[in-house]
Design an enzyme around this catalytic site. Structure first.
Site, PDB file in Angstrom:
ATOM      1  CB  ALA A  97      20.823  -6.713  24.138  1.00 51.13           C
ATOM      2  N   GLY A 123      25.381  -7.073  26.987  1.00 47.40           N
ATOM      3  CA  GLY A 123      25.969  -6.454  25.794  1.00 47.40           C
ATOM      4  C   GLY A 123      26.831  -5.243  26.121  1.00 47.40           C
ATOM      5  CD  GLU A 165      27.949 -10.045  24.987  1.00 46.28           C
ATOM      6  OE1 GLU A 165      26.919  -9.346  24.923  1.00 46.28           O
ATOM      7  OE2 GLU A 165      27.977 -11.239  24.655  1.00 46.28           O
ATOM      8  CD  GLU A 182      24.435 -11.734  28.470  1.00 45.24           C
ATOM      9  OE1 GLU A 182      24.972 -12.092  29.561  1.00 45.24           O
ATOM     10  OE2 GLU A 182      24.947 -10.899  27.710  1.00 45.24           O
TER      11      GLU A 182
END
Ligand code: COA
Length: 284
Positions: free
Chosen positions: A86, A135, A138, A158
């Site tokens: 992200a 992300g 993910e 994270e």
């Protein structure tokens, strides 16, 4: 490799070098019966900004309804990164504003994207061309299949930012690799290499960087020789059933079987076997 595959593979390699660095946040190229999507922010290691997520969702919407597209291959621009996750600069103001705003704009948008990929009715193959962090990891987890270049690395950083993974990583990673391995990645934030990702079942195959897109196309072609209806029904049965108790999962399997069994392709596939001839699928 068939001639068609070889042509596809060469096109793929030239397509990706031609389109890297273009203007679209998510580039889309047709490669025969398949589509190549390229996350395209190479200067930011293909970090998933809100605009890039929107662009990816729009690309998926278009590919879902295109009957000519059998499989989607998802990769990152360049050779350094699949995606570094992200966009931290993009979502930092939302975290600063309030937990509710961060939930609504950052987490929910990211979860919607990974769920869209996970439930996409056509196979989505991640071509992991470099680091897949946060992300990015993910997104790869949500894909139906994944092939990694040997220099690819995977991480859940994270924790270093002060919060847990947010795009489904706390849920999908343990389902892929088991709770203790997932906890080690999530709690340390440290990367693993492609060989470990293969050993843990996070990717299907590891190949050289040069063979990454050809390998994805070979896999896509191995799938696309089968009935499109059977492929979608199989994907839905696995994705919908995997998190259910076995009896409910078997009911999902029965429902997807009924969809496929009602098709021309199921009659054709079974008749062809009995008649000792190759099947000619209408949707293949
Ligand atoms: N969001 C926004 N920008 C990112 C980014 C991210 N997740 N990851 C990398 N970038 C940007 C950097 O800010 C830098 O931009 P700049 O050149 O304008 O300063 C550029 O991409 C290159 O990254 P850089 O950090 O200089 O590369 P590096 O080789 O030194 O380090 C990483 C690579 C992946 C280790 C490092 O970029 C990193 O830790 N990124 C964050 C990963 C992360 O925490 N992801 C989860 C987010 S929830």
């Amino acid at each position: 490799m068939t001639d068609m595959n070889a042509i596809n593979a060469i096109n793929a390699v030239s397509a990706i070098s031609a389109i890297s660095g273009g203007n679209d946040l998510v580039q889309c190229e047709r490669l025969g019966r398949h589509a190549l999507l390229v996350l395209n922010r190479p200067d930011k290691l293909n970090a998933l900004s809100y605009a890039l997520i929107d662009a990816l969702m729009a690309r998926l919407d278009a590919l879902e309804t295109d009957p000519a597209v059998r499989c989607v291959i998802l990769t990152g621009s360049g050779t350094r990164a699949f995606s570094a996750g992200a966009d931290i600069a993009g979502f930092a103001p939302d975290i600063a504003a309030s937990p509710e705003q961060a939930l609504r704009r950052f987490l929910q948008q990211g979860q919607a994207m990974t769920r869209r990929i996970e439930t996409f009715p056509k196979p989505v193959i991640a071509a992991v061309n470099g680091l897949a962090f946060g992300g990015g990891c993910e997104t790869m987890e949500a894909c139906s299949l994944a092939i990694a270049a040997e220099h690819a690395t995977f991480a859940k950083p994270e924790i270093k930012l002060g919060f847990p993974p947010t795009f489904g990583g706390t849920q999908r990673l343990p389902r892929h690799v088991g709770r203790k391995r997932a906890n080690e990645m999530i709690l340390t934030g440290e990367p693993i290499d492609a060989a470990s990702a293969l050993r843990f079942g996070l990717v299907n195959e590891v190949v050289s960087g040069a063979d990454l897109l050809p390998a994805c196309l070979r896999l896509a072609d191995r799938i696309a020789r089968h009935s499109a209806i059977a492929v979608t029904a199989s994907l839905r049965a696995v994705t919908r059933g995997i998190n259910l108790p076995i009896d409910e999962g078997l009911a999902v399997e029965a429902m997807q079987f009924m969809v496929a069994a009602a098709s021309h392709d199921a009659r054709e596939g079974t008749s062809a076997f009995v008649e000792k001839r190759p099947a000619v699928f209408r949707d293949a």
